[in-house]
Design an enzyme around this catalytic site. Structure first.
Site, PDB file in Angstrom:
ATOM      1  N   ASP A  44       0.750  -0.905   0.069  1.00 35.97           N
ATOM      2  CA  ASP A  44      -0.321   0.197  -0.307  1.00 35.97           C
ATOM      3  C   ASP A  44       1.303   1.287  -0.075  1.00 35.97           C
ATOM      4  OD1 ASP A  44      -2.972   0.888   0.592  1.00 35.97           O
ATOM      5  OD2 ASP A  44      -1.701   2.482   2.071  1.00 35.97           O
ATOM      6  N   TYR A  49       3.471   9.916  -1.204  1.00 35.81           N
ATOM      7  CA  TYR A  49       3.758   9.347  -0.094  1.00 35.81           C
ATOM      8  C   TYR A  49       5.671   9.258  -0.799  1.00 35.81           C
ATOM      9  CZ  TYR A  49       0.438   6.913   2.329  1.00 35.81           C
ATOM     10  OH  TYR A  49      -1.488   6.116   2.813  1.00 35.81           O
ATOM     11  N   LYS A  74      -2.768   6.023  -4.601  1.00 34.07           N
ATOM     12  CA  LYS A  74      -3.908   6.477  -3.879  1.00 34.07           C
ATOM     13  C   LYS A  74      -3.907   8.143  -5.259  1.00 34.07           C
ATOM     14  CE  LYS A  74      -3.229   4.490   0.873  1.00 34.07           C
ATOM     15  NZ  LYS A  74      -2.184   4.269   0.807  1.00 34.07           N
ATOM     16  N   HIS A 107      -7.329   9.683  -2.197  1.00 36.00           N
ATOM     17  CA  HIS A 107      -6.518   9.393  -0.700  1.00 36.00           C
ATOM     18  C   HIS A 107      -7.779  10.027   0.207  1.00 36.00           C
ATOM     19  CE1 HIS A 107      -2.558   9.202   0.700  1.00 36.00           C
ATOM     20  NE2 HIS A 107      -3.305   8.908   1.733  1.00 36.00           N
TER      21      HIS A 107
END
Ligand code: NAD
Length: 283
Positions: A44, A49, A74, A107
């Site tokens: 994930d 990120y 996401k 997200h």
């Protein structure tokens, strides 16, 4: 590996590996590689990120066949909207060195999520994504998406752990065939979780650790979990949760730890909405 079946028939491992806050790219690649070597088959990540490239490199290096790995990424708020979502999807896919994605999530429930969802429905129909879903959607936002579109989200990834159990929300999702997935399954270590007296006593009884009990409790409820760690021994520990079972009594006692409110991220707080919406990342 135990799996759950999503509302479109796609199977998803019930345990995966999350990579939030692993900004050190080499460490991220190493951690994902170690996780795959240990047997994790769900990874994930998220565009925000900024480690999708590292995840892609680790997958490639692992030599695990693509079809055995379930990859989630996401769409961040800055890319919400029909055109932007399509572009952002291609960027993520390229960074991950993949030609299809297993699960693509919106997200956050902010910005033009309806435009994003239309784009994601098209990408799904084109076979570029096996399942589409959302994250951090409260029930009203989820319903807004369900009633205005063709595809019901396959997954809703929300803060879920022993202190924020999401019991009623999970039931709501179940009623609409939306799979609940936990982010922060170890409460990000908050609230002194690893020293919690009840969890320690249950862990000792089963000769397991608090982390293993906290994760096992979630999967026994049918919640998908994606714990994160950069330490190999913890990556191994968090995976070793399929050889014991919590009793009905253990489950009920842990249910008492619920505070019924979020510990990590409050989606009702306008300041948080503003902060998150202003948060940008670089392509
Ligand atoms: P988590 O609950 O998985 O906690 C991770 C932390 O717990 C680690 O940094 C480490 O300090 C500790 N830890 C891990 N294993 C341990 C062990 N066995 N013993 C002791 N300590 C241990 O928190 P998380 O990383 O925030 O959540 C997991 C994943 O969920 C993320 O990596 C990310 O993929 C996803 N996530 C999504 C959202 C979202 O908005 N959709 C938000 C946060 C996280």
């Amino acid at each position: 590996m135990q799996k759950v079946t999503l509302n479109n028939g796609v199977e998803m491992p019930i345990l995966g590996f999350g990579v939030y806050q692993i900004e050190d790219i080499e460490l991220c690649e190493e951690s994902v590689y170690n996780a795959l070597m240990e047997g994790y088959r769900l990874i994930d990540t998220a565009a925000v990120y900024e480690n999708e490239e590292a995840v892609g490199r680790a997958i490639k290096r692992s030599g695990v066949p693509r079809e055995e790995i379930f990859v989630t990424t996401k769409l961040w708020i800055q890319d919400a909207g029909y055109e932007s979502a399509k572009k952002a999807f291609e960027t993520s896919l390229k960074k991950l060195q993949l030609d299809y994605l297993d699960l693509y999530l919106i997200h956050m429930p902010f910005g033009d999520v309806h435009g994003s969802w239309r784009a994601m429905e098209e990408l799904f129909h084109e076979g570029k994504i096996r399942a589409i879903g959302v994250s951090n959607f409260l029930n009203d936002r989820l319903m807004d998406l369900i009633v205005h579109h063709e595809i019901v989200p396959a997954v809703n990834q929300v803060e879920t752990h022993v202190f924020t159990q999401q019991v009623e929300n999970a039931q709501f999702m179940k009623n609409y065939d939306v799979q609940i997935e936990s982010w922060g399954p170890l409460a990000e270590g908050k609230n002194n979780i690893f020293k919690n007296e009840l969890l320690v006593s249950i862990a000792e009884k089963h000769q397991k650790t608090v982390a293993q009990v906290a994760l096992r409790w979630l999967i026994q409820r049918g919640v998908v979990v994606i714990p994160k760690s950069v330490h190999k021994e913890r990556i191994i520990e968090n995976f070793d949760i399929f050889n014991f079972e919590l009793s009905g009594e253990d489950m009920e006692k842990i249910a008492m730890l619920d505070t019924k409110k979020s510990l990590i991220l409050s989606l009702h707080d306008p300041k948080e909405v503003e902060r998150l919406s202003n948060m940008k990342f670089h392509d």
